[in-house]
Scaffold this active site. Structure first.
Site, PDB file in Angstrom:
ATOM      1  N   THR A   3       0.827  -1.219   0.000  1.00  0.00           N
ATOM      2  CA  THR A   3       0.000   0.000   0.000  1.00  0.00           C
ATOM      3  C   THR A   3       0.860   1.268   0.000  1.00  0.00           C
ATOM      4  OG1 THR A   3      -1.626  -1.229   1.268  1.00  0.00           O
ATOM      5  CG2 THR A   3      -1.885   1.151   1.249  1.00  0.00           C
ATOM      6  N   VAL A   4       1.734   1.399   0.999  1.00  0.00           N
ATOM      7  CA  VAL A   4       2.516   2.634   1.136  1.00  0.00           C
ATOM      8  C   VAL A   4       3.608   2.706   0.064  1.00  0.00           C
ATOM      9  CG1 VAL A   4       3.883   4.059   2.714  1.00  0.00           C
ATOM     10  CG2 VAL A   4       2.018   2.660   3.609  1.00  0.00           C
TER      11      VAL A   4
ATOM     12  N   LYS B 285       6.152   2.104  12.288  1.00  0.00           N
ATOM     13  CA  LYS B 285       6.026   2.599  13.668  1.00  0.00           C
ATOM     14  C   LYS B 285       6.363   1.519  14.691  1.00  0.00           C
ATOM     15  CE  LYS B 285       1.598   1.451  12.217  1.00  0.00           C
ATOM     16  NZ  LYS B 285       0.579   1.826  11.281  1.00  0.00           N
TER      17      LYS B 285
ATOM     18  N   GLY C  46       0.171   9.250   9.530  1.00  0.00           N
ATOM     19  CA  GLY C  46       0.167   9.262   8.057  1.00  0.00           C
ATOM     20  C   GLY C  46       0.609  10.576   7.461  1.00  0.00           C
TER      21      GLY C  46
ATOM     22  N   ASP D 282      -1.200  -0.064  18.471  1.00  0.00           N
ATOM     23  CA  ASP D 282      -0.745   0.811  17.378  1.00  0.00           C
ATOM     24  C   ASP D 282      -0.612   2.259  17.875  1.00  0.00           C
ATOM     25  OD1 ASP D 282      -0.347   1.330  14.406  1.00  0.00           O
ATOM     26  OD2 ASP D 282      -2.081   2.603  14.803  1.00  0.00           O
TER      27      ASP D 282
ATOM     28  N   LYS E 104       2.886   4.688  18.221  1.00  0.00           N
ATOM     29  CA  LYS E 104       3.006   6.067  17.723  1.00  0.00           C
ATOM     30  C   LYS E 104       3.279   7.040  18.879  1.00  0.00           C
ATOM     31  CE  LYS E 104      -0.071   4.930  13.872  1.00  0.00           C
ATOM     32  NZ  LYS E 104      -1.484   4.757  13.500  1.00  0.00           N
TER      33      LYS E 104
ATOM     34  N   GLY F 187      -3.346   5.274   4.615  1.00  0.00           N
ATOM     35  CA  GLY F 187      -3.660   5.237   3.189  1.00  0.00           C
ATOM     36  C   GLY F 187      -2.410   5.421   2.355  1.00  0.00           C
TER      37      GLY F 187
HETATM   38  P1  NDP Z   1       1.657  -3.897   2.891  1.00  0.00           P
HETATM   39  O1  NDP Z   1       1.488  -5.227   3.514  1.00  0.00           O
HETATM   40  O2  NDP Z   1       0.586  -3.373   2.008  1.00  0.00           O
HETATM   41  O3  NDP Z   1       3.008  -3.886   2.040  1.00  0.00           O
HETATM   42  C1  NDP Z   1       4.201  -4.507   2.424  1.00  0.00           C
HETATM   43  C2  NDP Z   1       4.843  -5.069   1.174  1.00  0.00           C
HETATM   44  O4  NDP Z   1       6.164  -5.518   1.474  1.00  0.00           O
HETATM   45  C3  NDP Z   1       4.083  -6.265   0.607  1.00  0.00           C
HETATM   46  O5  NDP Z   1       3.959  -6.149  -0.798  1.00  0.00           O
HETATM   47  C4  NDP Z   1       4.985  -7.436   0.997  1.00  0.00           C
HETATM   48  O6  NDP Z   1       4.889  -8.531   0.140  1.00  0.00           O
HETATM   49  C5  NDP Z   1       6.347  -6.801   0.897  1.00  0.00           C
HETATM   50  N1  NDP Z   1       7.379  -7.514   1.633  1.00  0.00           N
HETATM   51  C6  NDP Z   1       7.271  -8.207   2.792  1.00  0.00           C
HETATM   52  N2  NDP Z   1       8.469  -8.715   3.152  1.00  0.00           N
HETATM   53  C7  NDP Z   1       9.352  -8.347   2.196  1.00  0.00           C
HETATM   54  C8  NDP Z   1      10.732  -8.561   1.978  1.00  0.00           C
HETATM   55  N3  NDP Z   1      11.462  -9.261   2.840  1.00  0.00           N
HETATM   56  N4  NDP Z   1      11.331  -8.046   0.874  1.00  0.00           N
HETATM   57  C9  NDP Z   1      10.594  -7.327  -0.018  1.00  0.00           C
HETATM   58  N5  NDP Z   1       9.272  -7.086   0.129  1.00  0.00           N
HETATM   59  C10 NDP Z   1       8.666  -7.584   1.216  1.00  0.00           C
HETATM   60  O7  NDP Z   1       1.971  -2.867   4.071  1.00  0.00           O
HETATM   61  P2  NDP Z   1       1.698  -1.301   4.087  1.00  0.00           P
HETATM   62  O8  NDP Z   1       2.179  -0.697   2.835  1.00  0.00           O
HETATM   63  O9  NDP Z   1       0.324  -1.052   4.541  1.00  0.00           O
HETATM   64  O10 NDP Z   1       2.641  -0.873   5.298  1.00  0.00           O
HETATM   65  C11 NDP Z   1       4.030  -0.684   5.149  1.00  0.00           C
HETATM   66  C12 NDP Z   1       4.573   0.008   6.374  1.00  0.00           C
HETATM   67  O11 NDP Z   1       3.955   1.277   6.495  1.00  0.00           O
HETATM   68  C13 NDP Z   1       4.266  -0.719   7.695  1.00  0.00           C
HETATM   69  O12 NDP Z   1       5.334  -0.547   8.569  1.00  0.00           O
HETATM   70  C14 NDP Z   1       3.035   0.007   8.218  1.00  0.00           C
HETATM   71  O13 NDP Z   1       2.904  -0.063   9.611  1.00  0.00           O
HETATM   72  C15 NDP Z   1       3.340   1.416   7.777  1.00  0.00           C
HETATM   73  N6  NDP Z   1       2.186   2.279   7.650  1.00  0.00           N
HETATM   74  C16 NDP Z   1       1.135   1.904   6.876  1.00  0.00           C
HETATM   75  C17 NDP Z   1       0.063   2.748   6.692  1.00  0.00           C
HETATM   76  C18 NDP Z   1      -1.078   2.390   5.812  1.00  0.00           C
HETATM   77  O14 NDP Z   1      -1.989   3.213   5.659  1.00  0.00           O
HETATM   78  N7  NDP Z   1      -1.091   1.220   5.186  1.00  0.00           N
HETATM   79  C19 NDP Z   1       0.019   4.061   7.369  1.00  0.00           C
HETATM   80  C20 NDP Z   1       1.197   4.377   8.127  1.00  0.00           C
HETATM   81  C21 NDP Z   1       2.242   3.505   8.267  1.00  0.00           C
HETATM   82  P3  NDP Z   1       3.782  -9.687   0.519  1.00  0.00           P
HETATM   83  O15 NDP Z   1       2.469  -9.028   0.475  1.00  0.00           O
HETATM   84  O16 NDP Z   1       4.003 -10.675  -0.564  1.00  0.00           O
HETATM   85  O17 NDP Z   1       4.157 -10.186   1.867  1.00  0.00           O
HETATM   86  N1  HSE Z   2      -4.078   0.663  11.341  1.00  0.00           N
HETATM   87  C1  HSE Z   2      -3.617   2.019  11.405  1.00  0.00           C
HETATM   88  C2  HSE Z   2      -4.795   2.940  11.746  1.00  0.00           C
HETATM   89  C3  HSE Z   2      -2.991   2.397  10.089  1.00  0.00           C
HETATM   90  O1  HSE Z   2      -5.960   2.477  11.738  1.00  0.00           O
HETATM   91  O2  HSE Z   2      -4.572   4.098  12.074  1.00  0.00           O
HETATM   92  C4  HSE Z   2      -2.211   3.672  10.099  1.00  0.00           C
HETATM   93  O3  HSE Z   2      -1.102   3.652  10.939  1.00  0.00           O
END
Ligand code: NDP
Ligand code: HSE
Length: 434
Positions: A11-12, A103, A132, A199, A203, A300
């Site tokens: 996602t991110v 985080k 975010g 969570d 933070k 997001g």
């Molecule tokens: P996702 O699960 O959507 O994305 C993580 C990606 O990393 C997946 O595609 C996963 O692949 C891949 N991955 C996992 N392990 C490895 C590896 N060893 N090497 C390469 N790629 C790998 O997570 P998010 O994008 O939601 O979150 C990412 C970070 O951002 C987290 O730390 C989260 O806490 C933080 N965050 C997220 C927010 C959000 O809105 N989503 C908001 C704020 C912070 P696979 O799916 O195949 O495992």
């Molecule tokens: N699960 C978290 C939330 C995502 O609901 O705020 C963003 O850090």
């Protein structure tokens, strides 16, 4: 030109890549140099992410980023502790700057990571790890640097705020609101971190480190989630003039700092009470600036990507400056060095809302208020609705400021009374004492 590599194309990662590619010229015009997205590593490089990438940018091997001498900044967006920690440490030891949104990792392993970064003269940016798209890390580090921070109050978990808002607006129960949050994709597949305050505590540990210059202290944060809150509590809170929010609180208090996450009753007319749905807000009170409030999307792909890119640009500017001047930036990492201690939850003071579950019979209120009085807990309001003689009914009591250690003892004693049918729930109340 600054070269960057993203590890984790979820996602991110996708939001960050989109911004770097689609807003490239806007960003370059502003900062005077290019940010070049050189590589993206993910376990699955076949999956479509809805974004058109330049040829040959994807790799399944993160080492292609970590060992690439041309890459200046490694962006960790895989989440979790392992192998994220090892990847970041490897990047640092290879003298690469790091940006992360992780985080959980910063809150629990951040002290070790920052120490390693200091040793190797590189930076670690974690703007995206809290709230975010709200640039709260920059605000704490730069905008409010002149202030002693008196207090930080945050709604920093969108999922729990969405659930409490649904329960408030529609009178539905926690489990139904949670299902709705999951259906809309707000909650994690396993929502424990969201609803149990974990969570928010991650933070808060990060915010408190910046506010009070203390190491990341996740284990010292008191954590209580929203799972015991009922629509009835929300209704009673409303009658008393409050809303219930999951607040993350850091507060300077008697030469120590309070760090706590718990459901909190906040007066309805406070701005933070009006922050609804998945939105986040952080109220910061500084001794010079006074009251400030920051509001926006806490999660997001694009809001979080916006925060990631702001860290990349900040670090990129320093790299370019030091390339041009030949002098390396001295303030690579800010290591928190204060020895300020964290106050245990039993040592705090607050006003309290109690929901006693007591049998409806004469003398019950005086038994309960007698115990409260014996612990110096003084009552401001009482609500008991309806009559169900002999049945268990909720009895609501609101108090003046009391000591948590007295509340703990009083509740233990009250819960042993024969007139009490179930475990008492209490919620801490913020705001001015009546
Ligand atoms: P996702 O699960 O959507 O994305 C993580 C990606 O990393 C997946 O595609 C996963 O692949 C891949 N991955 C996992 N392990 C490895 C590896 N060893 N090497 C390469 N790629 C790998 O997570 P998010 O994008 O939601 O979150 C990412 C970070 O951002 C987290 O730390 C989260 O806490 C933080 N965050 C997220 C927010 C959000 O809105 N989503 C908001 C704020 C912070 P696979 O799916 O195949 O495992
Ligand atoms: N699960 C978290 C939330 C995502 O609901 O705020 C963003 O850090």
């Amino acid at each position: 030109m600054i070269n960057v590599g993203i590890i984790g194309f979820g996602t991110v990662g996708t939001g960050t890549a989109k911004i770097l590619l689609e807003n490239k010229s806007v960003i370059s015009e502003r900062i005077g140099f290019d940010i070049n997205l050189k590589k993206i590593a993910d376990l699955d490089i076949k999956k479509s992410r809805g974004i058109k990438l330049p040829e040959g940018i994807l790799t399944a091997n993160a080492d292609e980023i970590l060992n690439d001498p041309e890459i200046n900044i490694v962006i960790e967006l895989i989440g979790g502790i392992h192998p994220a920690k090892e990847l970041i440490l490897k990047a640092i030891r290879n003298k690469k700057h790091v940006v992360t949104a992780n985080k959980a990792l910063i809150a629990t392993e951040g002290n070790e990571i920052l120490a390693e970064a200091e040793k190797h003269g590189v930076e670690v940016g974690f703007e995206a790890s809290v709230a975010g798209g709200i640039p709260i890390i920059k605000i704490m580090k730069e905008g409010l640097v002149a202030n002693r921070i008196m207090a930080v109050y945050g709604i920093i978990n969108g999922t729990s705020n969405y659930i409490l808002t649904k329960m408030t607006d529609e009178g539905i129960e926690f489990s139904d609101a949670l299902k709705e949050a999951q259906r809309l994709g707000y909650a994690e597949a396993d929502p424990t971190y969201d609803i149990e305050g974990i969570d928010s505590a991650h933070k808060l540990a990060i915010l408190a480190s910046l506010a009070y210059n203390i190491p990341f202290s996740f284990n010292d944060v008191y954590k209580e989630g929203i799972t015991r809150i009922t629509s009835q509590d929300i209704g009673f809170a409303g009658e008393l003039g409050y809303k219930i929010k999951l607040l993350a609180i850091a507060k300077a208090s008697d030469g120590k700092v309070e760090l706590r996450v718990h459901p909190t009753m906040v007066p309805k007319d406070y701005l933070i009470s009006k922050v609804d749905g998945v939105f986040n807000a952080i109220y910061v009170q500084g001794d010079a600036v006074g009251d400030t409030l920051y509001y926006g999307r806490g999660a997001g792909d694009m809001p979080t990507g916006s925060a990631v890119v702001s860290d990349i640009v900040d670090i990129g500017k320093k790299i370019v400056r030091s390339q041009e001047s030949g002098v390396r930036s001295k303030e690579a990492v800010q290591i928190p060095r204060s020895k300020l201690k964290v106050k245990g939850i039993e040592d705090i003071e607050a006003m309290y809302y109690f929901r006693f579950t007591a049998f409806d019979k004469p003398g019950v209120l005086s038994s309960i208020s007698g115990v409260l009085g014996s612990y110096n807990i003084s009552i401001t309001s009482v609500i008991q609705k309806g009559r169900s003689l002999g049945e268990a009914v909720p009895l609501i009591v609101l108090t003046h400021t009391a000591k948590e250690k007295d509340v703990i003892k009083a509740v233990a004693e009250i819960d042993r009374l024969s007139v009490v049918a179930d475990k008492t729930l209490y919620i801490r109340v913020e705001g001015k004492e009546e």
